[in-house]
Design a protein around this motif. Structure first.
Motif, PDB file in Angstrom:
ATOM      1  N   PHE A   2       0.812  -1.216   0.000  1.00 56.10           N
ATOM      2  CA  PHE A   2       0.000   0.000   0.000  1.00 56.10           C
ATOM      3  C   PHE A   2       0.848   1.269   0.000  1.00 56.10           C
ATOM      4  CE2 PHE A   2       0.567  -0.818   4.502  1.00 56.10           C
ATOM      5  CZ  PHE A   2       0.921   0.437   4.978  1.00 56.10           C
ATOM      6  N   ASP A   3       2.084   1.175   0.460  1.00 57.48           N
ATOM      7  CA  ASP A   3       2.977   2.332   0.476  1.00 57.48           C
ATOM      8  C   ASP A   3       3.245   2.837  -0.945  1.00 57.48           C
ATOM      9  OD1 ASP A   3       4.508   4.166   2.074  1.00 57.48           O
ATOM     10  OD2 ASP A   3       6.331   3.126   1.439  1.00 57.48           O
ATOM     11  N   LEU A   4       3.039   1.995  -1.937  1.00 53.41           N
ATOM     12  CA  LEU A   4       3.207   2.411  -3.336  1.00 53.41           C
ATOM     13  C   LEU A   4       2.189   3.476  -3.745  1.00 53.41           C
ATOM     14  CD1 LEU A   4       3.902  -1.029  -5.057  1.00 53.41           C
ATOM     15  CD2 LEU A   4       5.555   0.754  -4.481  1.00 53.41           C
ATOM     16  N   LEU A   5       1.099   3.589  -2.999  1.00 55.39           N
ATOM     17  CA  LEU A   5       0.082   4.590  -3.324  1.00 55.39           C
ATOM     18  C   LEU A   5       0.573   6.021  -3.146  1.00 55.39           C
ATOM     19  CD1 LEU A   5      -2.955   2.845  -1.629  1.00 55.39           C
ATOM     20  CD2 LEU A   5      -2.638   3.205  -4.087  1.00 55.39           C
ATOM     21  N   THR A   6       1.747   6.194  -2.584  1.00 54.37           N
ATOM     22  CA  THR A   6       2.269   7.540  -2.326  1.00 54.37           C
ATOM     23  C   THR A   6       3.001   8.136  -3.526  1.00 54.37           C
ATOM     24  OG1 THR A   6       4.327   6.690  -1.360  1.00 54.37           O
ATOM     25  CG2 THR A   6       2.457   7.080   0.143  1.00 54.37           C
ATOM     26  N   THR A   7       3.189   7.351  -4.607  1.00 56.10           N
ATOM     27  CA  THR A   7       3.837   7.873  -5.811  1.00 56.10           C
ATOM     28  C   THR A   7       3.017   7.507  -7.043  1.00 56.10           C
ATOM     29  OG1 THR A   7       5.163   5.898  -6.286  1.00 56.10           O
ATOM     30  CG2 THR A   7       6.128   7.535  -4.773  1.00 56.10           C
ATOM     31  N   ALA A   8       3.129   8.306  -8.076  1.00 55.15           N
ATOM     32  CA  ALA A   8       2.405   8.022  -9.319  1.00 55.15           C
ATOM     33  C   ALA A   8       2.859   6.700  -9.929  1.00 55.15           C
ATOM     34  CB  ALA A   8       2.602   9.165 -10.316  1.00 55.15           C
ATOM     35  N   ALA A   9       4.149   6.425  -9.889  1.00 53.37           N
ATOM     36  CA  ALA A   9       4.663   5.162 -10.437  1.00 53.37           C
ATOM     37  C   ALA A   9       4.126   3.974  -9.643  1.00 53.37           C
ATOM     38  CB  ALA A   9       6.189   5.165 -10.424  1.00 53.37           C
ATOM     39  N   GLY A  10       4.036   4.131  -8.328  1.00 56.40           N
ATOM     40  CA  GLY A  10       3.502   3.064  -7.488  1.00 56.40           C
ATOM     41  C   GLY A  10       2.029   2.824  -7.752  1.00 56.40           C
ATOM     42  N   VAL A  11       1.272   3.901  -7.905  1.00 54.80           N
ATOM     43  CA  VAL A  11      -0.159   3.780  -8.228  1.00 54.80           C
ATOM     44  C   VAL A  11      -0.318   3.033  -9.546  1.00 54.80           C
ATOM     45  CG1 VAL A  11      -2.227   5.063  -8.879  1.00 54.80           C
ATOM     46  CG2 VAL A  11      -0.886   5.775  -6.888  1.00 54.80           C
ATOM     47  N   ASP A  12       0.525   3.353 -10.519  1.00 55.62           N
ATOM     48  CA  ASP A  12       0.460   2.688 -11.826  1.00 55.62           C
ATOM     49  C   ASP A  12       0.739   1.190 -11.691  1.00 55.62           C
ATOM     50  OD1 ASP A  12       0.241   2.795 -14.773  1.00 55.62           O
ATOM     51  OD2 ASP A  12       2.367   2.230 -14.693  1.00 55.62           O
ATOM     52  N   LYS A  13       1.726   0.819 -10.889  1.00 53.57           N
ATOM     53  CA  LYS A  13       2.029  -0.609 -10.685  1.00 53.57           C
ATOM     54  C   LYS A  13       0.841  -1.334 -10.055  1.00 53.57           C
ATOM     55  CE  LYS A  13       6.992  -0.602 -10.388  1.00 53.57           C
ATOM     56  NZ  LYS A  13       8.190  -0.974  -9.657  1.00 53.57           N
ATOM     57  N   LEU A  14       0.246  -0.717  -9.042  1.00 54.12           N
ATOM     58  CA  LEU A  14      -0.904  -1.340  -8.384  1.00 54.12           C
ATOM     59  C   LEU A  14      -2.094  -1.430  -9.330  1.00 54.12           C
ATOM     60  CD1 LEU A  14      -0.623   0.244  -4.841  1.00 54.12           C
ATOM     61  CD2 LEU A  14      -0.210  -2.139  -5.473  1.00 54.12           C
ATOM     62  N   TYR A  15      -2.303  -0.386 -10.117  1.00 51.06           N
ATOM     63  CA  TYR A  15      -3.409  -0.401 -11.076  1.00 51.06           C
ATOM     64  C   TYR A  15      -3.231  -1.557 -12.061  1.00 51.06           C
ATOM     65  CZ  TYR A  15      -6.722   0.977 -14.641  1.00 51.06           C
ATOM     66  OH  TYR A  15      -7.755   0.967 -15.534  1.00 51.06           O
ATOM     67  N   ARG A  16      -2.038  -1.692 -12.611  1.00 47.44           N
ATOM     68  CA  ARG A  16      -1.788  -2.778 -13.578  1.00 47.44           C
ATOM     69  C   ARG A  16      -1.989  -4.146 -12.937  1.00 47.44           C
ATOM     70  NH1 ARG A  16       3.563  -2.422 -14.959  1.00 47.44           N
ATOM     71  NH2 ARG A  16       3.893  -0.532 -13.772  1.00 47.44           N
ATOM     72  N   TYR A  17      -1.576  -4.291 -11.685  1.00 42.76           N
ATOM     73  CA  TYR A  17      -1.741  -5.564 -10.990  1.00 42.76           C
ATOM     74  C   TYR A  17      -3.219  -5.878 -10.760  1.00 42.76           C
ATOM     75  CZ  TYR A  17      -1.629  -9.104  -7.354  1.00 42.76           C
ATOM     76  OH  TYR A  17      -1.842 -10.248  -6.632  1.00 42.76           O
ATOM     77  N   TYR A  18      -3.958  -4.898 -10.259  1.00 39.38           N
ATOM     78  CA  TYR A  18      -5.351  -5.135  -9.878  1.00 39.38           C
ATOM     79  C   TYR A  18      -6.339  -5.074 -11.035  1.00 39.38           C
ATOM     80  CZ  TYR A  18      -4.467  -5.373  -4.905  1.00 39.38           C
ATOM     81  OH  TYR A  18      -4.060  -5.776  -3.670  1.00 39.38           O
ATOM     82  N   ASP A  19      -5.955  -4.515 -12.142  1.00 37.55           N
ATOM     83  CA  ASP A  19      -6.866  -4.366 -13.273  1.00 37.55           C
ATOM     84  C   ASP A  19      -7.488  -5.694 -13.686  1.00 37.55           C
ATOM     85  OD1 ASP A  19      -8.086  -2.804 -15.442  1.00 37.55           O
ATOM     86  OD2 ASP A  19      -6.697  -3.918 -16.749  1.00 37.55           O
ATOM     87  N   ARG A  20      -6.693  -6.716 -13.794  1.00 34.53           N
ATOM     88  CA  ARG A  20      -7.235  -8.022 -14.234  1.00 34.53           C
ATOM     89  C   ARG A  20      -8.182  -8.620 -13.197  1.00 34.53           C
ATOM     90  NH1 ARG A  20      -1.834 -11.783 -13.584  1.00 34.53           N
ATOM     91  NH2 ARG A  20      -1.157 -10.684 -11.742  1.00 34.53           N
ATOM     92  N   THR A  40      -8.934   4.587   1.088  1.00 38.00           N
ATOM     93  CA  THR A  40      -9.948   5.258   0.261  1.00 38.00           C
ATOM     94  C   THR A  40      -9.402   5.528  -1.126  1.00 38.00           C
ATOM     95  OG1 THR A  40     -10.966   6.227   2.219  1.00 38.00           O
ATOM     96  CG2 THR A  40     -11.472   7.270   0.105  1.00 38.00           C
ATOM     97  N   GLN A  41      -8.172   5.999  -1.210  1.00 36.53           N
ATOM     98  CA  GLN A  41      -7.543   6.267  -2.502  1.00 36.53           C
ATOM     99  C   GLN A  41      -7.439   4.988  -3.336  1.00 36.53           C
ATOM    100  OE1 GLN A  41      -3.596   7.956  -2.198  1.00 36.53           O
ATOM    101  NE2 GLN A  41      -3.138   7.494  -4.329  1.00 36.53           N
ATOM    102  N   ALA A  42      -7.095   3.897  -2.687  1.00 35.46           N
ATOM    103  CA  ALA A  42      -6.925   2.628  -3.399  1.00 35.46           C
ATOM    104  C   ALA A  42      -8.232   2.157  -4.009  1.00 35.46           C
ATOM    105  CB  ALA A  42      -6.386   1.571  -2.451  1.00 35.46           C
ATOM    106  N   ILE A  43      -9.308   2.341  -3.281  1.00 34.60           N
ATOM    107  CA  ILE A  43     -10.605   1.896  -3.768  1.00 34.60           C
ATOM    108  C   ILE A  43     -11.012   2.722  -4.962  1.00 34.60           C
ATOM    109  CG2 ILE A  43     -13.062   1.740  -3.182  1.00 34.60           C
ATOM    110  CD1 ILE A  43     -12.042   1.141  -0.285  1.00 34.60           C
TER     111      ILE A  43
END
Length: 97
Positions: free
Chosen positions: A40-58, A94-97
């Motif tokens: 969840f600490d990745l949510l603090t950077t744009a690159a981290g958000v992108d990694k999480l988005y790509r992982y969770y998208d599927r 909240t941001q993650a959701i």
């Protein structure tokens, strides 16, 4: 007030999908260093958000196709170890959701 603050839908016996292997994938496939094993600490950077988005998208696409809910949570224990208070962790959830 949050819609589900006092009545979580997963407590009604509904089916929810969850992911499997997030931290393992990030560490061993994406070469990501995760302090305290906390993705969840990745949510603090744009690159981290992108990694999480790509992982969770599927996973989200599967949940939508099956008509089921999806779960996410940032660990309170890991959050405390990384210096996040309850309000900061709530903001990240909240941001993650």
């Amino acid at each position: 007030m949050a819609k589900y603050r006092d009545h979580l839908p997963q407590l009604d016996g509904n089916t929810f999908l969850t992911d499997g292997g997030l931290e393992t994938t990030l560490i061993f496939h994406d070469d990501e260093e995760l302090l305290c094993f906390a993705a969840f600490d990745l949510l603090t950077t744009a690159a981290g958000v992108d990694k999480l988005y790509r992982y969770y998208d599927r996973y989200c696409k599967i949940a939508i196709a099956q008509g089921v809910g999806f779960t996410w949570r940032a660990s309170r224990d890991w959050g405390q170890q990384l210096g996040y208070d309850a309000a900061a962790l709530d903001t990240l959830n909240t941001q993650a959701i």
